[in-house]
Design a protein around this motif. Structure first.
Motif, short mmCIF file in Angstrom:
data_model
loop_
_atom_site.label_atom_id
_atom_site.label_comp_id
_atom_site.label_asym_id
_atom_site.label_seq_id
_atom_site.Cartn_x
_atom_site.Cartn_y
_atom_site.Cartn_z
N HIS A 16 -34.58 16.48 -58.12
CA HIS A 16 -33.26 16.29 -57.52
C HIS A 16 -33.41 16.02 -56.02
CE1 HIS A 16 -33.62 20.23 -55.78
NE2 HIS A 16 -33.91 20.73 -56.99
N ALA A 17 -32.29 15.62 -55.40
CA ALA A 17 -32.37 15.13 -54.03
C ALA A 17 -32.01 16.15 -52.96
CB ALA A 17 -31.48 13.89 -53.89
N ALA A 18 -31.98 17.45 -53.33
CA ALA A 18 -31.66 18.46 -52.31
C ALA A 18 -32.75 18.51 -51.25
CB ALA A 18 -31.52 19.83 -52.96
N CYS A 19 -32.36 18.93 -50.04
CA CYS A 19 -33.35 19.10 -48.96
C CYS A 19 -34.42 20.11 -49.40
CB CYS A 19 -32.67 19.66 -47.71
SG CYS A 19 -31.38 18.64 -47.03
N PRO A 20 -35.62 20.05 -48.81
CA PRO A 20 -36.63 21.06 -49.12
C PRO A 20 -36.10 22.46 -48.81
CG PRO A 20 -37.59 19.26 -47.83
CD PRO A 20 -36.11 19.04 -47.86
N GLY A 21 -36.22 23.35 -49.79
CA GLY A 21 -35.80 24.75 -49.58
C GLY A 21 -34.32 24.99 -49.73
N CYS A 22 -33.57 24.00 -50.19
CA CYS A 22 -32.09 24.08 -50.22
C CYS A 22 -31.58 25.26 -51.06
CB CYS A 22 -31.52 22.79 -50.78
SG CYS A 22 -29.73 22.85 -50.94
N ALA A 25 -29.43 24.16 -54.14
CA ALA A 25 -30.22 23.81 -55.33
C ALA A 25 -30.67 25.08 -56.05
CB ALA A 25 -31.42 22.96 -54.92
N ASP A 216 -37.04 25.81 -43.28
CA ASP A 216 -36.94 25.40 -44.68
C ASP A 216 -37.21 26.54 -45.66
OD1 ASP A 216 -36.46 22.88 -43.77
OD2 ASP A 216 -38.33 21.97 -44.52
#
Ligand SMILES: Cc1cc2nc3c(=O)[nH]c(=O)nc-3n(C[C@H](O)[C@H](O)[C@H](O)COP(=O)(O)OP(=O)(O)OC[C@H]3O[C@@H](n4cnc5c(N)ncnc54)[C@H](O)[C@@H]3O)c2cc1C
Ligand SMILES: Cc1ncc(C[n+]2csc(CCOP(=O)(O)OP(=O)(O)O)c2C)c(N)n1
Ligand code: SF4
Ligand code: SF4
Ligand SMILES: [Mg+2]
Lengths: 293, 555
Positions: A16-22, A25, A216
């Motif tokens: 999926h396209a969430a930011c790293p560490g989101c 998500a 992050d």
């Protein structure tokens, strides 16, 4: 020898396209993996929409309806009633929306669905701002927090949505956060179990790494500090009456929470003190509601 | 690692995101790896503390003991007398008090004796023979490690019983003889032959070099130092001789007033032993009372037992008379400019005082008896000169323990015996094999900041119990009481297990990308999915014990 025991069904996909560490998500993982594939999602514009996309790919192995920012609760009402009309009493209907789409833009449809006690689950992933569009303030943004539209800090306090929802006397209101994944999964499971009773609402605090200015890897840690300082207590309310505290303030000074985040880095000591007094007052007020065990 | 990368479909269709390669976003990747704990690095026997404390926690006591005994055949002894540098470096010390490692070791060590557990037998027998000279902790530890590897080991010991200082130095109230005997018996059952009453003379070396494939010299530091101002008189004893006699239950008539000269741990043992034999005891030390070289615990113990300690004092002259020994003393300050390890007393003018003693016992240090060896082996300032691998410049002759080191701790002696065995085995196999792998790597130990204390609710540390002082001075019963099983469990629970994965699954649970998967076939238990890991480091941060690290990647 673990600290957590969570049963997951594989509904949420990697890639999926969430930011790293989101944190959103991470929250989605425990929400939809607890609900299972027999669910229909409703997602308004937000980071959640990005995470669930990008079209034509989906990160959620279940049908997801991307609605408008105003209409999540209305869309979920339609889906829930249609399922009922078809005699389907097993498919979960779940809204996963941001705070902008819940506290502000989608608020009227949510409040009226709550008043009608529609039968679906509404989860608000609260990152305290319109993060997907560049970190503007929402009515969930806390007092004095920096956003791109409140450059010197938000002058008004955060709206208390959990209490507003409890005041609708719906069957279930809970607060949760990603630093306590088992607690989050348990609350989702509880909401699922209460299918048929009406609207079930879960407010999940999901630190936005970029918007809040934390590392992050620091989502869960920041989330736990929110709880331990009393900024965001974790509790449940049934029918607006029965309050249960899960994790509350440990008396950690709010400074410990604020100092982790660059959205608060402009604060002067007296402002931190002011926030501390507000947090203390809110925590005291909330404490009175918990039934003596 | 080779993951199956799913391809993006060529035509417009619906599908799942797991065909995407979000792994390309990252600049660092988490790696699960065992890292040394600070306690482990501080332990002179290289004990794998986090490993055995976890086994205690799981109530797997015999396995815990085996893990403990792998590096140290004397846990019940060291659980009582080790100076435990492990606790001084324990990460939990920065939180709510170090883990009671030494008391846990005591508990597990005693349990093994009670249950009669035996040491694992060597997997194979070897013909090569090693002679160990001296059955103190250094010699016996070396013998143990070599025997485990299947070597035929003989130990020569001049005293009637084995144990060295453990048998003839350390008093019973700190280390009961039965405990020592039990742990030595277990070594004999392993097939180590200990010939007591057999003094080895230096002139025999050449002959025995022929008969044995290697020799380990561990003769300890058995020669007490003396002071010129004290006459040779039966009212002046040296501490080692006195303790040796007390440890053999000899009757020793000391008289009413005993003066012990010295401020170290041996002086405390001497003073407390004399007190138990019924005398009034005064300790005179050059160092001031606040900074005695003896361990604090022992000084406190001595004071509680009614022993007077006069620090910053020096005996200048001794007059012997019918009434006793007259000690002309003076107060001194130690010159702070003196080089480290050298005591340079500066007399305080006009501070003279005198004491009458029925008995004086000198406890001012001891040296190895190496003078008889110096024509065969290099000796410097009474110590055998050894290389870092414990070899001397005579092929096949090794030395370690008090005779080659100024460290002077039981656990250091055990550790040196172990490391010497490693080198001897390497020597005997022509440089290839070793007794065991070098466990303590050069890697830095896990620092406290890598511990996620959220997972460790504050829990106070516990201490061994102590018998009341009035009771203690009546006989030589053990002063300290070990932990109960409940105490041991609660205290083992406190270990963070720094750097050693306990499979808690936190790394798995906190990954927003589901890029950490369990894999039982791997030694490290978890696999990072290269295709998806975005390198956020949540698993690193959420590992309670620093068993995952982030490694930078360049593409
Ligand atoms: C009174 C006292 C109390 C101490 N208390 C502590 C304590 O609480 N904690 C701690 O960590 N350390 C303590 N120490 C220090 C510690 O005991 C020593 O560092 C340790 O015992 C050294 O072990 P070793 O094997 O090298 O020597 P030793 O224990 O001295 O053993 C050497 C052995 O070799 C034998 N031997 C010598 N020459 C010959 C020969 N020619 N032939 C055959 N055999 C020979 C001796 O009889 C002896 O048995 C204490 C020391 C003393 C003296
Ligand atoms: C009516 C309407 N106004 C504005 C937008 C633009 N918009 C898209 S996403 C978004 C932010 C939503 O914020 P929030 O609900 O808090 O979700 P987050 O991005 O923080 O997850 C906005 C303002 C829109 N889609 N519709
Ligand atoms: S917490 Fe445990 S592993 Fe870490 S230093 Fe202390 S004893 Fe060793
Ligand atoms: S988080 Fe738990 S399972 Fe993962 S490496 Fe650390 S100790 Fe092992
Ligand atoms: Mg938001």
């Amino acid at each position: 020898m673990g600290y957590y025991n969570i049963q997951e069904e594989k509904v949420f996909n990697s890639g999926h396209a969430a930011c790293p560490g989101c944190s959103e998500a991470l929250a989605i993982r425990y929400i939809i993996n607890t609900l299972g594939p027999d669910s229909i999602g409703v997602v308004p514009p937000s980071c959640i929409a990005i995470i669930s996309g990008p079209q034509p790919l989906s990160s959620m192995r279940m049908p997801v309806y991307q609605t408008t920012l105003e209409a999540s609760a209305a869309s979920a009402t339609g889906i829930s009633r249609a399922l009922k009309a078809k005699g389907n009493d097993h498919t979960n209907v779940v809204v996963i929306a941001g705070d902008g789409g819940t506290y502000d833009i989608g608020f009227q449809s949510l409040s009226s669905a709550a008043e009608r006690n529609e039968d679906f689950i509404y989860v608000c992933l609260d990152n305290e701002g319109y993060m997907n569009t560049g970190a503007q303030k929402s009515s969930s943004t806390p007092y004095l927090a920096y956003t791109t539209s409140t450059p010197s800090g938000k002058p008004t306090p955060k709206k208390n949505l959990a209490e507003i929802m409890a005041a609708h006397r719906i069957p279930y209101v809970a607060t949760a956060t990603t630093g306590y994944p088992e607690d989050l999964a348990r609350k989702v499971a509880r909401a699922k179990e209460l299918k048929g009773t009406g609207l079930r609402f879960i407010l999940v605090l999901t630190p936005c790494l970029d918007g809040w200015g934390v590392a992050d890897h620091a989502g869960p840690k920041t989330s736990r500090l929110a709880v331990e300082t009393g900024v965001f207590p974790l509790y449940e309310v049934e029918y607006g009456e029965r309050y249960t505290l899960n994790f509350g303030s440990k008396g950690t000074p709010v400074q410990a929470y604020l100092s982790q985040q660059s959205r608060y880095k402009h604060l002067r000591p007296e402002q931190i003190q002011e926030i501390q007094s507000q947090v203390d007052a809110n925590w005291e007020r909330l404490r009175e509601r918990f039934s003596v065990p | 690692m080779p993951e199956v990368i799913k391809e993006v479909p060529p035509i417009w269709t619906t599908g799942w995101t797991d065909i995407l390669n979000t792994g390309t976003w990252r600049s660092a990747v988490p790696v699960h790896k065992k890292r040394p704990a600070p306690c482990h690095k501080a332990c002179p026997v290289e004990g794998e503390i986090p490993v055995w404390t976890q086994l205690v926690k799981a109530e797997k006591y015999q396995e815990a003991w085996l893990a403990l005994a792998a590096n140290n055949p004397f846990p019940a002894v060291t659980g009582r007398v080790c100076h435990h540098p492990c606790e001084g470096s324990c990460n939990r010390g920065e939180y709510d008090g170090a883990v009671a490692i030494n008391a846990l070791e005591h508990y597990v060590g005693d349990l093994a004796l009670q249950e009669g557990w035996s040491l694992p037998k060597p997997e194979k027998e070897r013909e090569q023979r090693v002679l160990v000279i001296g059955a103190g902790p250094a010699g016996l530890s070396c013998a143990y490690r070599l025997r485990l590897e299947g070597y035929q080991v003989t130990v020569f010991e001049e005293k009637p019983e084995a144990g060295g200082v453990l048998r003839y130095g350390i008093p019973q109230y700190r280390l009961p003889k039965a405990v020592l005997a039990g742990e030595i018996k277990r070594l004999q059952e392993l097939g180590i032959s200990i010939e007591t009453g057999r003094r080895f003379e230096s002139y025999e070396l050449e002959q025995y070099e022929q008969e044995y494939d290697a020799v380990f010299l561990a003769i300890g530091a058995g020669k007490a130092k003396s002071l010129p101002q004290f006459p040779s008189d039966k009212r002046v004893l040296n501490g080692l001789e006195f303790l040796a006699r007390a440890n053999q239950n000899d009757t020793i008539a000391l008289g009413q007033q005993v003066v012990v000269v010295g401020g170290g741990s041996v002086a405390m043992d001497v003073a407390r032993t004399a007190r138990r034999l019924g005398s009034y005891v005064t300790v005179l030390a050059l160092e001031d009372g606040e900074h005695l070289p003896a361990q604090t615990d022992e000084v406190t113990g001595a004071l509680e037992e009614g022993i007077a300690i006069t620090g910053g004092a020096m005996v200048q002259e001794v007059q012997s008379s019918e009434r006793g020994l007259g000690l002309a003393c003076v107060k001194v300050n130690l010159d702070p400019e003196a080089p480290p390890g050298v005591l340079k007393p500066v007399v305080v003018p006009g501070s003279e005082f005198s004491l009458i003693a029925d008995q004086v016992i000198l406890a001012i240090g001891q040296d190895p008896e190496t003078d008889v060896w110096n024509h065969l082996l290099p000796v410097k300032q009474t110590l055998f000169q050894i290389k870092p691998d414990f070899s001397t410049d005579r092929p096949g002759v090794f030395a370690g323990g008090d005779d080659a080191s100024a460290e002077r701790y039981v656990s250091s002696a055990i550790g040196q015996g172990k490391m010497a065995a490693r080198s001897i085995a390497r020597y005997l196999t022509g440089g290839s094999g070793s007794v065991d792998e070098e466990i303590v790597s050069l890697e830095e130990p896990v620092p406290f900041k890598d511990i996620n204390t959220f997972y460790f609710p504050s829990q106070s540390r516990d201490y061994k119990g102590t018998t009341a002082a009035e009771q203690r001075v009546r006989d030589f019963s053990e002063v300290k009481t070990g932990f109960s099983s409940d105490q041991a469990l609660a205290q083992a629970e406190r270990c963070f297990s720094c750097g050693s994965c306990i499979e808690c699954d936190n790394c798995f649970y906190f990954c927003p990308d589901m890029a950490v998967v369990k894999d039982a076939t791997l030694e490290e238990h978890y696999r990072i999915l290269d295709q998806y890991c975005k390198g956020c480091g949540s698993c690193v941060e959420e590992c309670p014990r620093g068993a995952v690290v982030l490694k930078e990647e360049s593409r």
